[in-house]
Structure formats: structure tokens, C-alpha cells
Motif scaffolding. Structure first.
Motif, PDB file in Angstrom:
ATOM      1  N   GLU A 625     -21.981 -10.396  14.271  1.00 26.03           N
ATOM      2  CA  GLU A 625     -21.074 -11.639  14.422  1.00 26.03           C
ATOM      3  C   GLU A 625     -21.442 -12.218  12.868  1.00 26.03           C
ATOM      4  N   ALA A 628     -20.560 -11.297   9.610  1.00 20.33           N
ATOM      5  CA  ALA A 628     -18.700 -11.090   9.462  1.00 20.33           C
ATOM      6  C   ALA A 628     -18.205 -12.448   9.655  1.00 20.33           C
ATOM      7  N   ARG A 669      -8.079 -13.099  13.423  1.00 16.43           N
ATOM      8  CA  ARG A 669      -8.255 -11.444  13.505  1.00 16.43           C
ATOM      9  C   ARG A 669      -8.918 -11.196  14.261  1.00 16.43           C
ATOM     10  N   GLY A 670     -10.124 -12.110  14.715  1.00 17.42           N
ATOM     11  CA  GLY A 670     -11.248 -10.969  15.822  1.00 17.42           C
ATOM     12  C   GLY A 670     -10.784 -11.878  17.254  1.00 17.42           C
ATOM     13  N   GLY A 671     -10.137 -12.819  16.876  1.00 21.63           N
ATOM     14  CA  GLY A 671      -9.630 -13.479  18.176  1.00 21.63           C
ATOM     15  C   GLY A 671     -10.852 -14.692  18.576  1.00 21.63           C
ATOM     16  N   TRP A 673     -13.799 -15.045  18.242  1.00 20.20           N
ATOM     17  CA  TRP A 673     -14.169 -14.421  19.628  1.00 20.20           C
ATOM     18  C   TRP A 673     -16.275 -14.659  18.757  1.00 20.20           C
ATOM     19  N   GLY A 674     -16.345 -14.124  17.774  1.00 16.91           N
ATOM     20  CA  GLY A 674     -17.465 -14.198  16.771  1.00 16.91           C
ATOM     21  C   GLY A 674     -18.453 -15.086  17.079  1.00 16.91           C
ATOM     22  N   GLN A 676     -18.069 -17.366  19.899  1.00 15.19           N
ATOM     23  CA  GLN A 676     -18.127 -17.368  21.306  1.00 15.19           C
ATOM     24  C   GLN A 676     -19.309 -16.348  21.491  1.00 15.19           C
ATOM     25  N   LEU A 677     -19.167 -15.013  20.680  1.00 11.66           N
ATOM     26  CA  LEU A 677     -19.782 -14.049  21.078  1.00 11.66           C
ATOM     27  C   LEU A 677     -21.962 -14.422  20.709  1.00 11.66           C
ATOM     28  N   GLY A 680     -22.919 -16.860  22.772  1.00 10.84           N
ATOM     29  CA  GLY A 680     -23.212 -15.780  24.418  1.00 10.84           C
ATOM     30  C   GLY A 680     -25.152 -14.530  23.785  1.00 10.84           C
TER      31      GLY A 680
ATOM     32  N   LEU B  27     -16.385  -4.741  11.427  1.00 13.98           N
ATOM     33  CA  LEU B  27     -15.130  -5.767  10.415  1.00 13.98           C
ATOM     34  C   LEU B  27     -14.758  -4.361  10.056  1.00 13.98           C
ATOM     35  N   SER B  59     -16.787  -7.655  17.607  1.00 12.77           N
ATOM     36  CA  SER B  59     -15.566  -9.045  17.680  1.00 12.77           C
ATOM     37  C   SER B  59     -13.947  -8.488  17.470  1.00 12.77           C
ATOM     38  N   ALA B  60     -14.806  -7.599  15.695  1.00 14.64           N
ATOM     39  CA  ALA B  60     -12.992  -7.259  15.238  1.00 14.64           C
ATOM     40  C   ALA B  60     -13.055  -5.813  15.797  1.00 14.64           C
ATOM     41  N   ALA B  63     -10.852  -6.537  19.227  1.00 10.80           N
ATOM     42  CA  ALA B  63      -9.673  -7.286  18.446  1.00 10.80           C
ATOM     43  C   ALA B  63      -8.464  -6.354  18.795  1.00 10.80           C
ATOM     44  N   MET B  95     -18.470  -9.134  28.010  1.00 12.79           N
ATOM     45  CA  MET B  95     -18.978 -10.928  27.181  1.00 12.79           C
ATOM     46  C   MET B  95     -17.547 -11.352  27.100  1.00 12.79           C
TER      47      MET B  95
END
Lengths: 707, 109
Positions: A625, A628, A669-671, A673-674, A676-677, A680, B27, B59-60, B63, B95
Motif C-alpha cells: 500500500e 502504491a 481510486r482505491g477508496g 483505503w491505502g 487507512q489499511l 490498521g 494497483l 486496496s485497489a 475497490a 479490515m
């Protein structure tokens, strides 16, 4: 002259005519005899005989002999006396003709020596014979008294001499009217006038008591001056004939004289006339000839000057033309050179642009490459190398050489390099890659011979698989050993329709280095390739510890003269290293395709530590992440780098992902969440956004568990 | 590199379609995988995406799955996922609360 052996009729006619002329002129001469009946002051036959000998040939002598005999018979005391006299009369002109021929006499009488010859050799010389023979005969036959012999001799001698001096030139001049350019009417008139003037003047002076005989000399000079021999000879003949008649008759100037005085006066006068006339004529002729020669020379000179000028201007034109041609050729040559240089530059630029612009970052594998284009003309192009990151962390290495040089080779190389990449991605097996490139080469519009080595290195197992199509074998060295990978060697690509490629593999050991190169590195003119290969081994012997970039530079400076590179040189050095046990620090291109590479590298590195599957999964996801994030936000569309650093201290795992770009507003594009993840997944997360880039620092206590 | 993940239809019939995603989804290939899924399931009313052999999902990818689900729902179709409990992607699915939007079952059966 006539050739009488061929033409007997003409000979006979000539004999008869000459004899007749001789006889008649002798009769005429005898009418002027002073001593008895056979000694005369002017004896024309001798002149006629000489002229005939000179003009027609001495073979006519029988006519002279016979005629002389006939002439002398009636006036001599018996046949013997007549014959003796005749012999003398014949001999005199004959000898004269022989002598004149000897001295190169010209009957044209146009040189002073000709005038001298006819006066002294013919007139005065040869006639001694006839005078002596004749006088002797007269004395012997008692025709004259012995005390009269001197007078008789003198009269005879002068008579013959005058005959030659006056008659011969006249006869000799006659052919000239035919041979020389003819006279105009005006000149004929002038000539006639001269003749009349001379006749009138000499008749008057010869009959007058006044001693004015020599008054005629200017007229003779006039004739000579104006008409040369053709004027002088007739006038001289006329004048001497008239004056001789006067002397014989005792007229005018001769009336009071004794015989001796008459003879002396007459012959002196005649000699004067003849000499003046002929000398002047000869000199004028010579002068005229000189003038003509001079004029001809002038004309010739002018002509030569004209010709020479024409030649010079032609030469000049040729020279100008040649200079023009040469300067054109020069221009063409420099255009050729410029074209060759341009092609060299284009080929070099193309070659450079078709080679990898930089070596991809491959974790745990150090790779360096060099390309040195040939310096000479258009020897550049055709060599290539490539380093290709493949899936599962494999690294493809290629080095090859397209036969030929220049644009064509560079362009073919570009095609092959791209094709090889495509084949390698499809199936990394070296044998299969070579087979693919071989098919392509065989189907090129102009199949080229291509040598190629392709290798695949697996950083996980350190296995090196390779196949070689006619290329100089790769070199592996380290720990004091060096060996060429000569296990498999197939023919070059594109030479055989059906080619089978085999591959072999070796395990690389820590510290060992793989060296790929093209023949330009080891080949030297006039040297076997083995020598070059040994030189390469010698070159790497102390390069164990050197960085791969330094190894390349060292080899190029040791083996290649950089100022005179005769053939392209490509060189690749690869040295794998172990990741385990040291902090990880690797850089990747900030591109989506490198994300998996970054994760794999981290996974490999983590294997060196006691990390559970759960820890590994979370760490890899956090790493993915963070990376990315860099790919998405750091550089926009510009290329950039992301650096991944990690280390383990005790049970604390720390990881940093950084870039040198600007943080861009996140595009959802990934919500979103990058981050955020990451929060976590990791215990601590710090994001530092600085002008130099963004740094994400993460840490996590390794929890252990199933590993 | 390419082929990071493969998408294949493993079973279909009775309006139900099973598509297996094998490999890693990140991604770099999420959009491609999403397109491949859409293409593979055009006719099905129930789509089961088997992620048992998916080793990585970022995450990509998450999504992409949300969007795929929205598209199917819009067409009144149903999406279900298969994620085994020991799968490395189970964590990210939980998560991101993906499992609260899309039904996730442990196995295909």
C-alpha cells in the motif's frame, strides 16, 4: 633526266637534235674565227654541249663527238687532226659536267657558288682541255706556226670559255620559264624592254668609236636584278654575241687594235658581263629566297604563334575545366564524408537510443553495462545488451551482435531487442527465447546473421540458465577462478533454417560475477580469439571486490583503446548478493508493475528472519500500500524512484518507503483505503511530507506464531 | 510482471458462474482483472468469484471488487466471494469490511 635505256627512240632523237645544234652553232662560231678558220673568240657548241649534259645527261656525249668531228673535218689537216680536236671538244664539256656535279652545282644558278662554279670550273677550267688539245693539234698538223701557239691557245680557250659562259646559262635558264612561277604581261613587257635596251645600247656602243662598251652593264644589272637568270642569261648572250661580232669585224672600239688587244678587250668585257649578270642574278635569287624564307618563317611564326595561342587557350580551358571537376569532386567527396559522418552519427544515436537507457534496479543483484561505439566511419551499430526483470524475480540478461554495421544493423538490433523482451516475458527459458528470436531473424526481409547469448538468473536459487547462439561465451569469475560458459553452443541465429537450441545451467556462488561482452572487447586484428579471451581472464583476476561499474570501466580501459575503437563494444557485468542478515535498502521504478517486485524483494528478505505468516502477510500488504501510494501520488506521469528500506531489531520490524516527488491530491481510486489499511496493519505510522518528497515510516512488533 | 493474476471461468450453469482469480491483484492489474471478471460473467445472474488462490489483494483490488459488486447489483445480479479462513487476503477483506457488503463464503461448496 631521261632514262634512255628505256626510251631508245627519245635518246636517238636527243642525239640527233644535239648533234644538229652543235653542228649549226659551230658553223655560226666559225664565222667569227680569228685564227685561221678554226679558232673563234666565241664557241657556242661547248656551251650547248655542257647545257645538254647538265639538263639531259652525259650519255649524249656521242652526239657531241660526232658533231665535233663533222665540224672539224673540213677545217683540219686530215682525219686524225679533226678527230683529236673533236676529242678535246667533247672532253671539255664532259669533264665540266662531271666536275660541276661533283661540287653540287645547281643548274638553276641561284646561288653564288653556282655562279662561281660555272665561271671557274666549267668556263675557265675545263676549257683548258679543249684549248690545249686543239692548239696542240694545230701545231702538230702545222696549220699554225709554233710561235703562234700562245695566241691560238688563248683565243681557243677564251672562245670555249665564252661559249660556256654565255650560251650554257642561257640554255639552262630556259627550263626555268616552265619550272618557276610565270611572269605577268607587265613583266614580259619589262623583260622585252630590257632586252631591247640592252641590244640598242650595245649595238650603239659596239659600232661607236667611243670606248663606251661598259655602258651596257647597268642594263645587264637591271635584267639580273629584276629577272635573275631568266633576265641575265638572255641579255648576256645577246650582248656578248653582238660585241663578239663587232670585235671580229673590227668595228668601233676594236678598229685600232691588234688581234691580242681585240681578244683581251673582248674577253674581258664578256667575262665582266657574264660575271656581273650571273653573280647579281644569283645574289638576287638568294636574297629573294631569303626574303621568301623570312616571309615564310614569319608566316610560319605567326601560324605557330596562333597555333600555340590556340593550344594555350585550349590548355587553359582544360585546366579550368579540370579545376572545376576537381572542386566538384572535392565537394562531392566532402559531401560523401559528411553523409558518412551523418550516417555514423545517426547510427550511433539510433544504437544508443535502442539500448536500455538505464539498467533496471534489481534488488540483490548488481548490474552494470557499457556500450562503446566504434569510432571509425560507420562501423557503429549492431551490438546490443539488455537486462530484463521478469516475473517471479527472474532476471533476463541478453547480449548479442547483428552482423554488419550502420543504420541497417542498428535498426535490426532494435527490432531484435524488443522481440527478445517479448519472448522472454512469454517464456523465460533461454532455449525458447533463442528459438523465438531465430524465427524472427529468419523471417526478416534481409536475414542477418545474429549472435546472441541469453541467460536467466533466479535470485532465489542463484541458478543461472543460459543458451548461446554463436556468441563469445560468457565469463564467470570469483574467488580467483574464472571460467567461460562453454557448455552449450548453437549456431548463430538466421544461418540455418532449422536450428535447435539447448540450454545449460550453473549455480552461481556468492562473490562470483557474470560477464557478458561482444567480440569488440576481445578481438584484435591479426590475433586469434583465444588470445583475447585469455586477456579478458587476466583482466578480471583482481576484480573480485570491485563494484560492477568499476569492473566495466577497468576492462574497457585495459582492453579497448578508446580513441580508436575499431568495432563496437558492449559489456554487461552482473553480481548477485545475499539479502539476508543486513538491513534492506532497494530502489524501484515508481511504476505499478514494480509493486510486485517490491513485495517479492521484501518477502525474500524477510525469510532471513523468524517472521510468522501473519506478520509477513500484513507487512507485505503495508509495504504494497505504501509503494502504491508513491506510484499513485508522487510523480504524476514523470518517472521516479521509490526506495524501500527495512530492518529488524530484536522483535521490532521497521520499514520506510520514500520518494522524491511531490504529494499530489489523492485521486480516489482505491477508496482512500491505502493509508487507512497501513494504519490498521502496522503499530506506528508516520507520514512526512517534505519538499524533497514523502517518507512513510512504519513499525510493528513481530508477533510470532505460525512461520 | 504481466500475468500477475489470471482469471478463468471454472464452472457455469443454471445462471450461476464461478470465476477463479489466481495470483496477485494490486494497483498494476486491478482494472484489468475487473474487466476480465466483467467479461467472463456477462450472462450470469449469480457470480461467484473464487479468491482461494489469490495470494495478494490490495486496496485497489478491494475497490475493484466493490465496483464490480455495484455493477452486478445494478443489473440485479448477485456477487459472492470465496475466501478461505487461512487465506493471506482474509485480513484485508475483513479490515475493509468487504465481507459486510459482499457475501463471503469459506469454500466453493
Amino acid at each position: 633526266m631521261l632514262d634512255f635505256r628505256r626510251d631508245r627512240v627519245r635518246y636517238a632523237v636527243a642525239l640527233v637534235l644535239l648533234a644538229a645544234a652543235y653542228y649549226l652553232s659551230a658553223r655560226l662560231g666559225l664565222t667569227m674565227s680569228l685564227v685561221e678558220e678554226n679558232v673563234t673568240p666565241l664557241w657556242p657548241p661547248t656551251g650547248i654541249a655542257l647545257a645538254a649534259f647538265l639538263l639531259v645527261g652525259r650519255s649524249l656525249w656521242p652526239a657531241v663527238a660526232v658533231a665535233a668531228l663533222l665540224v672539224n673535218l673540213p677545217i683540219s689537216e686530215g682525219l686524225l687532226a679533226a678527230a683529236a680536236t673533236a676529242v678535246g671538244n667533247t672532253l671539255a664539256p664532259f669533264v665540266a659536267a662531271v666536275l660541276l656535279e661533283r661540287v653540287g652545282f645547281r643548274r638553276q644558278l641561284d646561288r653564288r657558288e653556282d655562279a662561281l662554279s660555272i665561271v671557274f670550273i666549267a668556263a675557265l677550267g675545263s676549257t683548258v682541255i679543249s684549248a690545249s688539245v686543239g692548239t696542240a693539234t694545230l701545231v702538230a698538223s702545222e696549220t699554225i706556226q709554233s710561235d703562234e701557239w700562245l695566241t691560238a691557245w688563248l683565243v681557243w680557250w677564251t672562245g670555249d670559255a665564252m661559249g660556256i659562259l654565255t650560251v650554257a646559262p642561257f640554255l639552262l635558264c630556259l627550263p626555268l620559264f616552265e619550272e618557276l612561277p610565270g611572269w605577268s604581261a607587265a613583266r614580259w613587257a619589262e623583260a622585252t624592254a630590257v632586252l631591247f635596251a640592252a641590244s640598242a645600247l650595245v649595238i650603239w656602243t659596239a659600232l661607236s668609236d667611243l670606248q663606251l662598251l661598259y655602258l651596257v652593264i647597268p642594263v645587264v644589272a637591271w635584267a639580273s636584278w629584276r629577272f635573275q637568270l631568266r633576265g641575265a642569261a638572255p641579255v648576256a648572250l645577246l650582248v656578248t654575241f653582238i660585241v663578239t661580232r663587232a670585235a671580229v669585224n673590227g668595228d668601233g672600239p676594236f678598229s685600232e687594235d691588234t688581234l691580242f688587244d681585240q681578244m683581251f678587250k673582248l674577253q674581258t668585257f664578256n667575262a665582266c658581263i657574264a660575271l656581273t649578270g650571273f653573280f647579281l642574278a644569283a645574289m638576287v635569287t638568294e636574297r629573294n629566297r631569303t626574303a621568301e624564307a623570312l616571309e615564310a618563317a614569319t608566316v610560319e611564326l605567326e601560324d605557330r604563334v596562333r597555333r600555340r595561342t590556340a593550344e594555350l587557350s585550349a590548355t587553359n580551358r582544360r585546366l579550368v575545366e579540370e579545376i572545376r571537376t576537381r572542386s566538384q569532386a572535392q565537394q562531392q567527396l566532402s559531401q560523401e564524408e559528411a553523409r558518412a559522418r551523418r550516417e555514423h552519427e545517426i547510427a550511433q544515436t539510433l544504437q544508443m537510443s535502442l539500448l536500455p537507457d538505464r539498467i533496471p534496479n534489481v534488488p540483490a543483484v548488481a548490474v552494470a553495462a557499457r556500450y562503446v561505439p566504434a569510432t571509425g566511419d560507420i562501423q557503429v551499430g549492431g551490438d546490443w545488451y539488455d537486462v530484463i526483470p521478469l516475473r517471479d524475480g527472474l532476471i533476463g540478461l541478453a547480449i548479442g551482435d547483428v552482423a554488419g554495421h550502420g543504420l541497417q544493423a542498428a535498426a535490426t538490433m532494435g527490432q531484435l531487442r524488443m522481440a527478445l523482451r517479448a519472448y522472454a516475458v512469454q517464456d523465460p527459458s533461454p532455449a525458447s527465447v533463442l528459438a523465438g528470436v531465430h524465427r524472427l531473424v529468419s523471417h526478416l526481409p534481409m536475414p542477418e546473421m545474429v549472435t546472441l547469448t541469453y541467460l536467466v538468473f533466479d535470485p532465489e536459487t542463484w541458478t543461472l540458465r543460459f543458451a548461446n547462439a554463436g556468441h563469445p561465451p560468457p565469463l564467470v569469475y570469483g574467488d580467483g577462478n574464472a571460467r567461460y560458459l562453454e557448455e552449450v553452443l548453437s549456431p548463430p541465429l538466421g544461418v540455418t533454417p532449422d536450428a535447435e537450441f539447448t540450454e545449460a545451467s550453473i549455480e552461481m556462488t556468492p562473490g562470483s560475477t557474470l560477464l557478458l561482452y561482444t567480440d569488440g572487447l576481445i578481438e584484435r586484428r591479426g590475433e586469434s580469439i583465444e588470445v583475447g579471451m585469455e586477456r579478458l581472464v587476466a583482466g578480471v583476476v583482481d576484480q573480485d571486490g570491485a563494484a560492477v561499474d568499476d569492473v566495466c570501466d577497468h576492462l574497457l580501459s585495459a582492453l579497448v583503446d578508446r580513441d580508436r575503437v575499431s568495432d563496437d563494444v558492449a559489456l554487461v557485468a552482473m553480481r548477485p548478493s545475499t539479502l539476508a542478515g543486513k538491513p534492506l535498502s532497494v530502489a524501484f521504478d515508481a511504476e505499478p508493475r514494480m509493486l510486485a517486485e517490491a513485495r517479492r524483494t521484501l518477502r525474500l528478505w524477510l525469510r532471513g528472519y523468524d517472521v510468522s505468516v501473519d506478520d509477513e502477510t500484513d507487512i507485505l500488504l503495508a509495504c504494497g500500500e505504501a509503494c502504491a501510494n508513491v506510484v499513485r501520488h508522487a510523480y504524476g506521469t514523470a518517472p521516479g524512484e521509490m526506495v524501500l528500506e527495512a530492518h529488524v531489531a530484536g522483535r521490532l520490524f521497521e520499514m520506510t518507503v520514500l520518494d522524491h516527488g511531490e504529494w499530489r491530491a489523492p485521486v480516489d481510486r482505491g477508496g482512500g483505503w491505502g493509508l487507512q489499511l497501513i494504519h490498521g496493519l502496522m503499530d506506528t505510522v508516520h507520514v512526512d511530507r517534505t519538499p524533497d518528497g514523502t517518507v512513510i515510516r512504519m513499525s510493528r512488533q513481530l508477533r510470532g506464531g505460525e512461520s | 510482471m504481466s500475468e500477475l493474476a489470471t482469471v478463468e471461468v471454472v464452472a457455469h450453469g443454471d445462471g450461476e458462474e464461478v470465476v477463479r482469480v489466481r495470483g496477485e491483484v494490486d494497483l498494476s492489474n486491478a482494472t484489468l482483472v475487473g474487466d476480465q471478471l466483467s467479461a467472463a460473467v456477462a450472462e450470469a445472474t449469480v457470480v461467484i468469484v473464487d479468491l482461494s488462490e489469490t495470494t495478494y489483494l490490495d486496496s485497489a483490488g478491494i475497490a475493484m471488487l466493490f465496483r464490480f459488486d455495484e455493477r452486478l447489483k445494478h443489473a440485479r445480479h448477485e456477487l459472492r466471494l470465496v475466501v478461505p479462513p487461512d487465506s493471506p487476503i482474509r485480513g484485508v477483506v475483513r479490515m475493509t469490511r468487504l465481507d459486510q457488503v459482499i457475501p463471503v463464503q469459506d469454500t466453493l461448496g
